[in-house]
Design an enzyme around this catalytic site. Structure first.
Site, PDB file in Angstrom:
ATOM      1  N   TYR A 168      -1.584  -0.823  10.349  1.00 34.04           N
ATOM      2  CA  TYR A 168      -1.738  -1.132   8.919  1.00 34.04           C
ATOM      3  C   TYR A 168      -0.508  -0.666   8.145  1.00 34.04           C
ATOM      4  CZ  TYR A 168      -3.712  -0.905   4.156  1.00 34.04           C
ATOM      5  OH  TYR A 168      -3.934  -1.061   2.802  1.00 34.04           O
TER       6      TYR A 168
ATOM      7  N   SER B  54       0.852  -1.205   0.000  1.00 33.00           N
ATOM      8  CA  SER B  54       0.000   0.000   0.000  1.00 33.00           C
ATOM      9  C   SER B  54       0.875   1.236   0.000  1.00 33.00           C
ATOM     10  CB  SER B  54      -0.868   0.010   1.267  1.00 33.00           C
ATOM     11  OG  SER B  54      -1.484   1.279   1.423  1.00 33.00           O
TER      12      SER B  54
HETATM   13  N1  LIG Z   1      -8.627  -0.170  -1.841  1.00 34.08           N
HETATM   14  C1  LIG Z   1      -7.568   0.574  -1.743  1.00 34.08           C
HETATM   15  O1  LIG Z   1      -7.600   1.776  -2.020  1.00 34.08           O
HETATM   16  C2  LIG Z   1      -6.247  -0.021  -1.298  1.00 34.08           C
HETATM   17  C3  LIG Z   1      -5.139   0.823  -1.216  1.00 34.08           C
HETATM   18  C4  LIG Z   1      -3.917   0.293  -0.836  1.00 34.08           C
HETATM   19  C5  LIG Z   1      -3.805  -1.050  -0.546  1.00 34.08           C
HETATM   20  N2  LIG Z   1      -4.905  -1.858  -0.624  1.00 34.08           N
HETATM   21  C6  LIG Z   1      -4.715  -3.272  -0.306  1.00 34.08           C
HETATM   22  O2  LIG Z   1      -5.311  -4.069  -1.323  1.00 34.08           O
HETATM   23  C7  LIG Z   1      -5.821  -5.281  -0.768  1.00 34.08           C
HETATM   24  C8  LIG Z   1      -7.289  -5.426  -1.141  1.00 34.08           C
HETATM   25  O3  LIG Z   1      -7.953  -4.263  -0.687  1.00 34.08           O
HETATM   26  P1  LIG Z   1      -9.525  -4.052  -0.932  1.00 34.08           P
HETATM   27  O4  LIG Z   1      -9.768  -2.593  -0.796  1.00 34.08           O
HETATM   28  O5  LIG Z   1      -9.966  -4.752  -2.155  1.00 34.08           O
HETATM   29  O6  LIG Z   1     -10.082  -4.772   0.389  1.00 34.08           O
HETATM   30  P2  LIG Z   1     -11.563  -5.118   0.847  1.00 34.08           P
HETATM   31  O7  LIG Z   1     -12.564  -4.622  -0.154  1.00 34.08           O
HETATM   32  O8  LIG Z   1     -11.678  -4.659   2.245  1.00 34.08           O
HETATM   33  O9  LIG Z   1     -11.529  -6.733   0.793  1.00 34.08           O
HETATM   34  C9  LIG Z   1     -10.703  -7.442   1.658  1.00 34.08           C
HETATM   35  C10 LIG Z   1     -10.792  -8.929   1.347  1.00 34.08           C
HETATM   36  O10 LIG Z   1      -9.997  -9.631   2.280  1.00 34.08           O
HETATM   37  C11 LIG Z   1     -10.766 -10.662   2.911  1.00 34.08           C
HETATM   38  N3  LIG Z   1     -10.326 -10.778   4.306  1.00 34.08           N
HETATM   39  C12 LIG Z   1     -10.328  -9.791   5.250  1.00 34.08           C
HETATM   40  N4  LIG Z   1      -9.898 -10.277   6.431  1.00 34.08           N
HETATM   41  C13 LIG Z   1      -9.623 -11.598   6.233  1.00 34.08           C
HETATM   42  C14 LIG Z   1      -9.185 -12.645   7.089  1.00 34.08           C
HETATM   43  N5  LIG Z   1      -8.918 -12.439   8.393  1.00 34.08           N
HETATM   44  N6  LIG Z   1      -9.040 -13.883   6.563  1.00 34.08           N
HETATM   45  C15 LIG Z   1      -9.330 -14.125   5.258  1.00 34.08           C
HETATM   46  N7  LIG Z   1      -9.752 -13.174   4.406  1.00 34.08           N
HETATM   47  C16 LIG Z   1      -9.909 -11.921   4.885  1.00 34.08           C
HETATM   48  C17 LIG Z   1     -12.212 -10.187   2.775  1.00 34.08           C
HETATM   49  O11 LIG Z   1     -13.138 -11.261   2.721  1.00 34.08           O
HETATM   50  P3  LIG Z   1     -13.943 -11.752   4.039  1.00 34.08           P
HETATM   51  O12 LIG Z   1     -14.540 -10.527   4.658  1.00 34.08           O
HETATM   52  O13 LIG Z   1     -14.928 -12.749   3.528  1.00 34.08           O
HETATM   53  O14 LIG Z   1     -12.916 -12.397   4.900  1.00 34.08           O
HETATM   54  C18 LIG Z   1     -12.195  -9.477   1.422  1.00 34.08           C
HETATM   55  O15 LIG Z   1     -12.410 -10.405   0.388  1.00 34.08           O
HETATM   56  C19 LIG Z   1      -5.570  -5.178   0.735  1.00 34.08           C
HETATM   57  O16 LIG Z   1      -4.380  -5.855   1.071  1.00 34.08           O
HETATM   58  C20 LIG Z   1      -5.419  -3.692   0.976  1.00 34.08           C
HETATM   59  O17 LIG Z   1      -4.618  -3.430   2.109  1.00 34.08           O
HETATM   60  C21 LIG Z   1      -6.121  -1.371  -0.997  1.00 34.08           C
END
Ligand SMILES: NC(=O)c1ccc[n+]([C@@H]2O[C@H](COP(=O)([O-])OP(=O)(O)OC[C@H]3O[C@@H](n4cnc5c(N)ncnc54)[C@H](OP(=O)(O)O)[C@@H]3O)[C@@H](O)[C@H]2O)c1
Length: 244
Positions: A155, A141
């Site tokens: 985080y 990130s």
């Molecule tokens: N969106 C952004 O702007 C952004 C920016 C920088 C980095 N990122 C990184 O990109 C990645 C994806 O982000 P996103 O925004 O798509 O996230 P999100 O929409 O919050 O989705 C997170 C996913 O992780 C799963 N998850 C969460 N806790 C878990 C656990 N304890 N065990 C197994 N699965 C788990 C969730 O499914 P369940 O709830 O079913 O477990 C969900 O499918 C992350 O690593 C995030 O830090 C995102």
């Protein structure tokens, strides 16, 4: 033709959802991991059958989950492991958790999901990755390299450590033909974003817009193809220029 296999954590929404769709469209077998049952809003062929449900924050369910994945691979090849699941806890008002507001339990769960599970998945699936000349992708990130107004201290620290772990794995696995890279998203339109992100878009992102999950998915997919066969140990920014 051999069907390639990818394992992706956190497929039920956001970046993970877009990424599994991309790999499925390219004909890969997609095995997914998340805490909840297969999400019917994110369907694809064999999606339900190839979903493994466990919690990456719990070391015991993680061990059992890895065994379940290995049994599904049946000693075969794993072409890509995408460590995408991530958590970013907030305070009761939905605000940022700094060091003063973060308790031990939150540090542990954030590091278990965002960092430790990635190392353990790669370790225990290494034979299958090696057999395929596979690829590991860690999703870091922008918060791992600068203080962010909404992402909390645990985080940010976990993502900085994940960038370091990416380098470590790239150095250790390269000799076995397994490449390891990171993708560092900026502000991508998903549920993880906080209210107020509009201001970042206006002031800090040269392209003046949020990224789309599909744009991150395309870069992940590229890194898992032969087009990226000499890319190892890289961290690619997908953020519209937010890091410059
Ligand atoms: N969106 C952004 O702007 C952004 C920016 C920088 C980095 N990122 C990184 O990109 C990645 C994806 O982000 P996103 O925004 O798509 O996230 P999100 O929409 O919050 O989705 C997170 C996913 O992780 C799963 N998850 C969460 N806790 C878990 C656990 N304890 N065990 C197994 N699965 C788990 C969730 O499914 P369940 O709830 O079913 O477990 C969900 O499918 C992350 O690593 C995030 O830090 C995102």
């Amino acid at each position: 033709m051999e069907q390639k296999v990818v394992i992706l954590t956190g497929a039920s929404r956001g970046i993970g959802h877009a990424t599994v769709k991309r790999f499925n469209a390219a004909g890969w077998r997609v095995i997914t991991v998340s805490r909840h049952a297969f999400a019917s809003e994110c369907p694809w062929l064999s999606g339900k059958v190839d979903h493994v449900q466990f919690d990456l924050s719990d070391p015991q369910t993680l061990s059992a989950g890895i065994e379940e994945i290995r049994s599904r691979l049946k000693g075969g090849k794993l072409h890509a492991l995408i460590n995408n699941a991530g958590i970013s806890p907030k305070n009761e008002e939905g605000g940022r958790l700094g060091v003063l507001g973060t308790d031990y339990a939150d540090w542990v769960s954030v590091f278990n999901v965002n960092l430790f599970s990635t190392a353990l998945l790669a370790r225990h699936l290494f034979d299958e990755l090696r057999a395929a000349g596979g690829v590991v992708i860690n999703i870091t990130s922008i918060a791992g390299s600068r203080v962010h107004p909404f992402a909390g201290a645990a985080y940010a620290a976990s993502k900085a450590a994940l960038a370091t772990l990416t380098r470590e794995m790239a150095a250790e696995f390269g000799q076995y033909g397994v490449r390891v890279n990171a993708i560092s998203p900026g502000e991508i339109a998903t549920a993880i974003l906080s209210p107020g992100t509009d201001e970042i878009v206006d002031h800090d992102i040269p392209m003046n817009r949020l990224g789309r999950p599909e744009e991150v998915a395309e870069t992940i997919y590229f890194l898992c193809t032969d087009a990226a066969s000499y890319v190892n140990g890289a961290e690619i920014h997908v953020n519209g220029g937010q890091h410059v």
